[in-house]
Design a protein around this motif. Structure first.
Motif, short mmCIF file in Angstrom:
data_model
loop_
_atom_site.label_atom_id
_atom_site.label_comp_id
_atom_site.label_asym_id
_atom_site.label_seq_id
_atom_site.Cartn_x
_atom_site.Cartn_y
_atom_site.Cartn_z
N PHE A 220 0.73 -1.19 -0.25
CA PHE A 220 0.07 0.03 0.00
C PHE A 220 0.77 1.19 0.01
CE2 PHE A 220 -1.78 -3.47 2.22
CZ PHE A 220 -3.34 -3.54 1.92
N PRO A 224 -2.86 1.22 5.55
CA PRO A 224 -4.39 0.89 4.78
C PRO A 224 -5.42 1.25 6.10
CG PRO A 224 -2.98 -1.10 5.29
CD PRO A 224 -2.04 -0.05 5.59
N ASP A 228 -9.38 -1.13 3.29
CA ASP A 228 -8.08 -1.47 2.45
C ASP A 228 -7.78 -2.99 2.50
OD1 ASP A 228 -8.47 1.05 1.34
OD2 ASP A 228 -6.85 1.96 2.67
#
Length: 266
Positions: A220, A224, A228
């Protein structure tokens, strides 16, 4: 356990000695090899006789020999910038083994055995480590450990190939990490291991193992959110099933552990 089918043991001192004859297999620490019958194995080739240094700190990071034991893995004096160094001990503790096994079991053996709960697999995937593989033609190839381990008992090793070392990049060693593990019993085999790593540039790596047949690594741009993480875990195509946990339970607890990891590093 006595391997009653073994008729010969020979030390390997050069790469040529690593060419296996029919019925031969490589011997590292032997903590798994001698734990159960090995029908069909008639000869052992002692890899430890190669004399590889257990580990070496380089300008690029840390290089760990395949024959390095778990105990030796904890020896390197980590520079202050290696914020991720506590993760080595956390993963070693995940073995839940006696100090006798720590002094015998090897890093390479744990990777090549490729069990979902392999603690060295969890460590290596979380820190973007590369497997350095010697090829039969005298060369070598490199591959991320996350790709090297392909399933329970399955790696990318081809006939004649030998795992030489595992290299940990300095950038990953300088990241902040958070570790979570769960098992069905207090001293049981890992049912799910989740490790998060937050790098200096804000990039976030989430590594999932034990709960899946092979390790998964999710990346990411920033730490996150739970949403997510849920979207990332939805891409897992299979959750592992064995006496240490059912697939649906493993999926649920992995999400919970991942959420805790992200919260710790946020």
């Amino acid at each position: 356990m006595d391997l009653h089918t073994v008729e010969a043991l020979r030390p390997a001192h050069t790469r040529d000695d690593l060419r296996l004859a029919a019925g031969e297999t490589l011997l590292g620490g032997g903590s798994w090899l001698f734990s159960e019958p090995q029908p069909g194995v008639t000869g052992l080739v002692d890899l430890t006789a190669m004399g590889w240094q257990p580990w070496e700190i380089t300008a690029d990071g840390l290089s760990v020999a395949a024959t390095c034991t778990i105990a030796q893995l904890l020896e390197p004096p980590a520079p202050p910038a290696w914020v991720a160094s506590p993760l080595f001990r956390q993963c070693a503790d995940a073995f839940l083994m006696s100090f006798k096994i720590w002094n015998t079991a090897t890093v390479g053996g744990n990777l090549c055995l490729a069990l979902p709960a392999g603690a060295m697999i969890s460590l290596a995937t979380a820190l973007d480590a590369e497997a350095v593989v010697w090829t039969p033609d005298g060369g070598e190839r490199r591959e991320p450990v996350a790709a090297f381990v392909r399933g329970p008992g399955l790696t990318s090793l081809q006939a004649g190939e030998v795992l030489r070392s595992v290299d940990y990049p300095i950038a990953a060693l300088q990241g902040r990490t958070a570790f979570r593990k769960i098992a069905l019993t207090p001293m049981g085999r890992s049912s799910a291991v989740v490790i998060g790593r937050l790098d200096g540039d804000g990039g976030f790596t989430l590594a999932v193992s034990a709960a899946t047949p092979r390790p998964y690594v999710f990346r990411f741009d920033t730490t996150p959110t739970t949403a997510d993480v849920r979207l990332a875990l939805d891409t897992v195509d299979e959750w592992y099933a064995d006496p240490h946990g059912s697939p649906d339970w493993r999926a649920a607890v992995t999400l919970e552990l991942a959420t805790e990891v992200c919260a710790e590093l946020a």
